[in-house]
Write an enzyme that holds these catalytic residues in place. Structure first.
Site, short mmCIF file in Angstrom:
data_model
loop_
_atom_site.label_atom_id
_atom_site.label_comp_id
_atom_site.label_asym_id
_atom_site.label_seq_id
_atom_site.Cartn_x
_atom_site.Cartn_y
_atom_site.Cartn_z
N ARG A 41 -28.79 24.24 29.37
CA ARG A 41 -28.40 24.39 27.99
C ARG A 41 -28.53 26.07 27.76
NH1 ARG A 41 -33.44 23.94 23.81
NH2 ARG A 41 -34.96 24.22 25.32
N GLU A 72 -22.75 14.72 12.26
CA GLU A 72 -21.97 14.67 13.37
C GLU A 72 -20.52 14.31 13.21
OE1 GLU A 72 -26.15 14.93 14.06
OE2 GLU A 72 -25.16 13.37 12.91
N HIS A 76 -2.68 3.14 7.40
CA HIS A 76 -1.79 1.77 7.30
C HIS A 76 -0.74 1.93 6.18
CE1 HIS A 76 -4.83 1.88 4.01
NE2 HIS A 76 -3.92 0.93 3.51
N SER A 109 0.88 -1.17 0.05
CA SER A 109 -0.08 0.01 -0.10
C SER A 109 0.85 1.19 0.14
CB SER A 109 -0.92 0.08 1.29
OG SER A 109 -1.79 -1.06 1.37
#
Length: 615
Positions: free
Chosen positions: A308, A356, A68, A31
């Site tokens: 909050r 998110e 990797h 790789s």
């Protein structure tokens, strides 16, 4: 470097990747070999970096998303003179800085930990946003991705966000080598398939032969000159390039080459060419003064205020006192109250929309550039980004995460909106801090405290209003707690946090009228936990009742049990938590149905004391 020199450098990077993996007996040389020409051209001709000053504000930033391929990265560091021969050959060995996947905890030139595929580009987007809107020093951000990881949805969250933000300081290089871990990738060598996808998100696309160093050089020049769009260089490569026995062959992912000596000879032998990396231009950080007057909101005891709301106002105040604080939100700023910061400091507010993973990744990228991010959304939705939180911890990133609308106390919206697993999630993260305030003044103080902590910091806020019980002058050290009721005659202790503190106080008052004295502890610091106070309460009252608006597993109850893992006797303990699947109901009805309202707490305390007396 000229063409011949670049070709020679790429071969050296291949040879050193093979040698490192061979010395380790493990790793991903094939790789690394596919992307060697890409790395050689980028390092020698297009990178501006001072390895002696990795935090130089003018340094270009590089993220190896295909983590990797770390042998390639370490070989590039060696070519640049940052590592020596001896250290390269410690790859993957105990005590070495050269881990199987790179992390900034070990190496100062690594921007973020990678290895969980699909995260390098999202974090790179965060770094590029910092460069374009905050640092403004002109550095470029480059990310090397593998083609396999383009199957991850987080990559496309990042691609859309980068296109929307016109991040022309960002270049992504995709090493399209056709082969993944177990076989061919989804699109193989079809560069057009990837180009269409990036193009749909308003990216400038360049397709090249990833082993033609001159074409690669032109592609980087084109990327650097493109205005108003991020650029993706799609490079057709061959896994294991340069060694006939492994080139473009399946079944060799993550394995050292069978005959390293023969491969090295085929690649031209061992060389030690050094690269004179271009120095960065003179630049200075544009962070505003880090200290100023902090005018926190102050609330009167007895006021009814949602935590909050206190978070939003405290964050806006902190932003006024510290120019390095930034806020990010997932298109719920009107609910989390991050909008208060947006109105006062729009230049340091970042809308990440309903993405998110990108929200957390952007925060990690900005933290890597020295900013202090506060990222907020509903507590339930942060679970979607758990792997990004986990990797941020591996990076040692300093990130503040705030989850609102926690627990069944949110009421009618139902279970899909209820954060009921968040405390467990964040408690399990390495070296994290987990805070759960019960009133407005406590919230405001903890928001400020978070900015000075290390690692992952999580603050849980509530939707509904609750009474202010602390004065504005009270202090709340991390790792502490507050004993709200206590006497020498206490027969049990209620341990609560957040909304259940108020229910526990009401339960204690009810029992008091029956002649049963109950102590109440506000365990606002869920991690680290106040072991001393809990142990004292156990010794003096003998019985503990934990009450949490959270699932039983991994939350407040488990945090309390952790205080008794030193071998001492565990006190009599009852744990009240959300054990059913909630539906839609009012907040009071939800607390009652879950068995964590004042009446249920009093009943549990009454039964615990009676049982203790009988025994």
């Amino acid at each position: 470097m000229n063409t011949r020199q670049l070709i020679d450098l790429a071969q050296q990077l291949r040879v050193d990747s093979v040698r490192a993996a061979d010395a380790a007996g493990s790793g991903h040389p094939t790789s690394s070999m596919s992307a060697a020409d890409l790395m050689a051209v980028m390092l020698a001709n297009h990178t501006r970096y001072d390895f002696e000053r990795p935090q130089h504000p003018g340094n270009d930033r590089f993220v190896l998303s295909k983590g990797h391929a770390s042998p390639l990265l370490y070989s590039a560091y060696k070519a640049a003179g940052a590592l020596n021969e001896a250290e390269l050959l410690t790859f993957r060995k105990a005590g070495s800085r050269l881990e199987g996947h790179p992390t900034p905890r070990r190496l100062p030139w690594v921007e973020t930990a990678t290895g969980s595929l699909g995260q390098g580009l999202p974090v790179g987007v965060g770094i590029a946003l910092a460069g374009k809107r905050l640092d403004r020093t002109g550095y470029r951000v480059r990310v090397l991705c593998g083609d396999s990881e383009l199957a991850e949805g987080s990559v496309w969250e990042a691609a859309e966000h980068a296109g929307h933000e016109h991040l022309d300081n960002l270049t992504v290089i995709v090493d399209v080598n056709r082969l993944g871990q177990r076989g061919p990738t989804r699109h193989g060598h079809d560069l057009d398939a990837y180009a269409r996808r990036f193009g749909a998100f308003d990216w400038h696309t360049v397709e090249v032969d990833g082993h033609d160093v001159d074409a690669i050089d032109r592609a980087f020049l084109e990327a650097d000159s493109t205005s108003g769009q991020p650029t993706v260089i799609l490079a057709r490569t061959l896994k294991g390039k340069g060694v006939a026995s492994v080139q473009d062959r399946e079944g060799l992912h993550g394995k050292p080459l069978p005959d390293a000596a023969e491969a090295i000879a085929e690649l031209g032998g061992v060389h030690d060419r050094r690269v004179e990396v271009q120095p960065p231009p003179a630049a200075r950080m544009l962070h505003a003064v880090r200290s100023g007057h902090l005018d926190l909101p102050r609330y009167e005891t007895g006021d009814e205020v949602a935590t909050r709301d206190a978070f939003g106002k405290a964050l806006a105040a902190l932003g006024g006192a510290r120019g390095d604080v930034v806020a990010l939100d997932g298109e719920v700023g009107d609910s989390t109250r991050a909008e208060f910061f947006a109105k006062e400091h729009p230049e340091r507010y970042f809308e990440c929309y309903i993405a998110e993973q990108q929200l957390v990744a952007t925060a990690v990228g900005m933290a890597a550039r020295g900013w202090v991010p506060y990222a907020s959304t509903f507590a339930a939705f942060l679970t979607r980004a758990h792997d990004f939180v986990r990797m941020a911890s591996i990076s040692g990133a300093g990130v503040n995460l705030v989850g609102s609308h926690a627990g069944v106390a949110i009421g009618q919206d139902g279970p899909s909106q209820m954060g009921l697993e968040d405390l467990a999630m964040f408690r399990s993260v390495y070296d994290s801090t987990v805070l759960y305030p019960c009133d407005a003044n406590q919230t405001a103080k903890l928001v400020v405290t978070m900015a000075g902590l290390e690692g992952i910091r999580y603050l849980r806020t509530s939707r509904g209003e609750s009474p202010v019980i602390y004065s504005a002058t009270e202090e709340f050290p991390v790792g502490g707690s507050k004993v709200l009721r206590a006497s020498a005659d206490d027969r049990l202790t209620f341990v609560a946090a957040g909304v259940t503190v108020h229910e526990a106080l009401a339960a204690a008052e009810a029992l008091d009228r029956e002649g049963i004295r109950a102590r109440v502890i506000d365990l606002y610091s869920v991690k680290p936990v106040d072991r001393a106070t809990l142990r004292e309460a156990a010794e003096e009252t003998g019985c503990l009742v934990t009450v949490e608006d959270h699932r039983e597993e991994g939350g407040l109850g488990d945090a309390v049990l952790d205080a008794f893992t030193d071998g001492r006797p565990v006190p009599r303990l009852v744990r009240l938590a959300v054990r059913t699947m909630p539906g839609s109901a009012s907040p009071d009805e939800q607390l009652r149905a879950a068995g964590i309202d004042a009446e249920s707490i009093a009943a549990a305390g009454r039964l615990l004391v009676e049982t203790a007396v009988v025994r």
